[in-house]
Design a protein around this motif. Structure first.
Motif, PDB file in Angstrom:
ATOM      1  N   ALA A 125       0.839  -1.212   0.000  1.00 26.57           N
ATOM      2  CA  ALA A 125       0.000   0.000   0.000  1.00 26.57           C
ATOM      3  C   ALA A 125       0.869   1.256   0.000  1.00 26.57           C
ATOM      4  CB  ALA A 125      -0.910  -0.007   1.231  1.00 26.57           C
ATOM      5  N   ALA A 165      -3.600   8.524 -11.574  1.00 20.89           N
ATOM      6  CA  ALA A 165      -2.863   9.488 -10.748  1.00 20.89           C
ATOM      7  C   ALA A 165      -2.452  10.706 -11.573  1.00 20.89           C
ATOM      8  CB  ALA A 165      -1.628   8.819 -10.158  1.00 20.89           C
ATOM      9  N   MET A 180     -11.269  -3.481  -2.412  1.00 16.50           N
ATOM     10  CA  MET A 180     -10.272  -2.810  -3.259  1.00 16.50           C
ATOM     11  C   MET A 180     -10.775  -2.731  -4.701  1.00 16.50           C
ATOM     12  SD  MET A 180      -6.281  -3.653  -3.940  1.00 16.50           S
ATOM     13  CE  MET A 180      -6.498  -5.001  -5.043  1.00 16.50           C
ATOM     14  N   ILE A 191       1.728   6.792  -6.785  1.00 15.31           N
ATOM     15  CA  ILE A 191       0.663   7.768  -7.087  1.00 15.31           C
ATOM     16  C   ILE A 191       1.191   9.191  -6.892  1.00 15.31           C
ATOM     17  CG2 ILE A 191      -1.532   8.704  -6.225  1.00 15.31           C
ATOM     18  CD1 ILE A 191      -2.367   5.763  -5.671  1.00 15.31           C
ATOM     19  N   HIS A 225      -6.363  -0.511  -9.491  1.00 17.25           N
ATOM     20  CA  HIS A 225      -5.105  -0.891  -8.855  1.00 17.25           C
ATOM     21  C   HIS A 225      -4.061  -1.450  -9.829  1.00 17.25           C
ATOM     22  CE1 HIS A 225      -2.743  -1.503  -5.270  1.00 17.25           C
ATOM     23  NE2 HIS A 225      -2.425  -2.719  -5.686  1.00 17.25           N
ATOM     24  N   ILE A 236      -7.472   5.650  -2.894  1.00 15.98           N
ATOM     25  CA  ILE A 236      -6.369   6.210  -2.087  1.00 15.98           C
ATOM     26  C   ILE A 236      -6.694   6.066  -0.598  1.00 15.98           C
ATOM     27  CG2 ILE A 236      -5.269   8.391  -1.399  1.00 15.98           C
ATOM     28  CD1 ILE A 236      -5.222   9.176  -4.291  1.00 15.98           C
ATOM     29  N   LEU A 257       1.040   4.117  -2.898  1.00 18.98           N
ATOM     30  CA  LEU A 257       0.812   5.550  -2.641  1.00 18.98           C
ATOM     31  C   LEU A 257       2.003   6.385  -3.109  1.00 18.98           C
ATOM     32  CD1 LEU A 257      -0.908   5.581   0.875  1.00 18.98           C
ATOM     33  CD2 LEU A 257      -1.895   6.335  -1.292  1.00 18.98           C
ATOM     34  N   TYR A 309      -8.568   3.834   0.729  1.00 19.12           N
ATOM     35  CA  TYR A 309      -8.437   2.399   1.050  1.00 19.12           C
ATOM     36  C   TYR A 309      -6.976   2.063   1.360  1.00 19.12           C
ATOM     37  CZ  TYR A 309      -7.795  -2.555  -0.083  1.00 19.12           C
ATOM     38  OH  TYR A 309      -7.413  -3.884  -0.060  1.00 19.12           O
ATOM     39  N   LEU A 310      -6.050   2.585   0.534  1.00 17.88           N
ATOM     40  CA  LEU A 310      -4.614   2.323   0.736  1.00 17.88           C
ATOM     41  C   LEU A 310      -4.135   2.939   2.056  1.00 17.88           C
ATOM     42  CD1 LEU A 310      -3.387   3.051  -2.916  1.00 17.88           C
ATOM     43  CD2 LEU A 310      -3.547   0.810  -1.828  1.00 17.88           C
ATOM     44  N   ARG A 311      -4.601   4.152   2.330  1.00 17.76           N
ATOM     45  CA  ARG A 311      -4.211   4.816   3.589  1.00 17.76           C
ATOM     46  C   ARG A 311      -4.727   4.042   4.797  1.00 17.76           C
ATOM     47  NH1 ARG A 311      -5.431  10.807   1.441  1.00 17.76           N
ATOM     48  NH2 ARG A 311      -3.422  11.161   0.432  1.00 17.76           N
ATOM     49  N   ALA A 318       3.620  10.146  -9.762  1.00 13.69           N
ATOM     50  CA  ALA A 318       2.920  10.425 -11.026  1.00 13.69           C
ATOM     51  C   ALA A 318       2.209  11.774 -10.948  1.00 13.69           C
ATOM     52  CB  ALA A 318       1.923   9.310 -11.329  1.00 13.69           C
ATOM     53  N   GLY A 319       1.581  12.045  -9.800  1.00 19.93           N
ATOM     54  CA  GLY A 319       0.878  13.322  -9.625  1.00 19.93           C
ATOM     55  C   GLY A 319       1.841  14.498  -9.635  1.00 19.93           C
ATOM     56  N   PHE A 341     -11.073   7.129  -7.599  1.00 22.25           N
ATOM     57  CA  PHE A 341      -9.643   7.234  -7.300  1.00 22.25           C
ATOM     58  C   PHE A 341      -9.436   7.681  -5.846  1.00 22.25           C
ATOM     59  CE2 PHE A 341      -5.463   9.425  -7.622  1.00 22.25           C
ATOM     60  CZ  PHE A 341      -4.718   8.306  -7.975  1.00 22.25           C
TER      61      PHE A 341
END
Lengths: 191, 95
Positions: free
Chosen positions: A8, B15, B1, A15, B6, B84, A12, B86-88, A18-19, B80
């Motif tokens: 995870a 992103a 998820m 992400i 993903h 994010i 992140l 979910y990942l956090r 890329a941003g 999106f």
């Protein structure tokens, strides 16, 4: 499919990277037209200062006003292109902010020159030009290395001209420094 | 998820597009360069995202040259953001 904490975190990070790249690209593209515009103005105005010194003051004033108006228009267009729910009023507001920002900086330059009282036109021209190139470097620290590099190269060229070019200094400033800004603006537009 | 988002290439597409300001769009060729992928690969993943309603693909002509521009839809931005979060949550839940 389940993922663990490490996966995870890596996702992140990807992400964010890329941003960040997209944000940098957008900032470069916003800066590019202003740099090309003012590079062209430096080229024209400095060339006139060298070839027709009597017309220098009038031409600088006219081109600066033209540049300020064009900067306002560019800001207006950029806002219209990307803003969600953009209206003529918000676009106008954005254009005025760009122009006001520019005028604040010019006012600072005028005040600084009044206090420092440079002894000749070369010093005055060098100070005004270097102010902008250092500003590019400062902004580049936040936005991206290309902007910093353009500011650095233009600053070095200005200093080289001030200390090393004694005849046709203004023509040098126009062609080399103005040219560097225009080339830099085109470089910012590339991926 | 959300497994559709993903997938690594689609995640980068989302992103990249999510970072665009307001209503800005990105040209297909620019997106391809930013992501370092092939035309075919990008096209396939964009089609998947478009079918899910996450991206909008606009095809126009600039002069005689075709121009494809891509942007996130509102549903795409929401999906999106949810991914994010979910990942956090995974990171925070693991302590």
């Amino acid at each position: 499919m389940e993922i663990n904490k490490t996966e995870a975190a890596l996702t992140l990070a990807a992400i964010d990277a890329a941003g960040a790249r997209t944000t940098q690209l957008q900032c470069y593209r916003r800066f590019a037209p202003f740099m090309i515009l003012w590079g062209a103005i430096w080229l024209l105005a400095n060339s006139v200062s060298d070839l027709a010194p009597d017309q220098s003051g009038t031409v600088w004033l006219a081109l600066t006003l033209l540049g300020a108006t064009a900067s306002w228009w560019i800001g207006w267009r950029q806002h219209a292109a990307v803003a969600e729910g953009s209206t003529p009023r918000t676009r106008l507001d954005q254009g005025w902010r760009w122009m006001l920002c520019f005028l604040v900086i010019v006012a600072f330059q005028v005040a600084a020159l009044a206090v420092l009282a440079p002894s000749d036109a070369r010093q005055q021209d060098t100070f005004s030009s270097m102010f902008w190139t250092f500003l590019y470097m400062a902004v580049g620290c936040w936005i991206g290395w290309r902007l910093f590099a353009i500011g650095l190269v233009a600053t070095l060229l200005i200093l080289l001209g001030y200390f090393g070019v004694h005849s046709h200094y203004f023509l040098y400033m126009g062609c080399v420094s103005g040219g560097a800004l225009m080339a830099g603006g085109l470089w910012l537009r590339r991926l | 998820m959300n497994e559709l988002i993903h997938q690594p290439t689609r995640l980068k597409i989302m992103a990249t597009l999510n970072a665009l300001r307001g209503a800005a769009k990105l040209e297909f060729t620019e997106l391809r360069k930013l992501l370092s992928v092939t035309d075919g690969n990008l096209g396939t993943h964009l089609a998947t995202l478009e079918n899910a309603g996450y991206v909008e693909i606009e095809k126009t002509f600039v002069g005689k040259k075709p121009c494809t521009r891509v942007s996130l839809t509102r549903a795409g931005r929401r999906a999106f953001d949810t991914h994010i979060q979910y990942l956090r949550d995974i990171i925070h839940a693991s302590g």
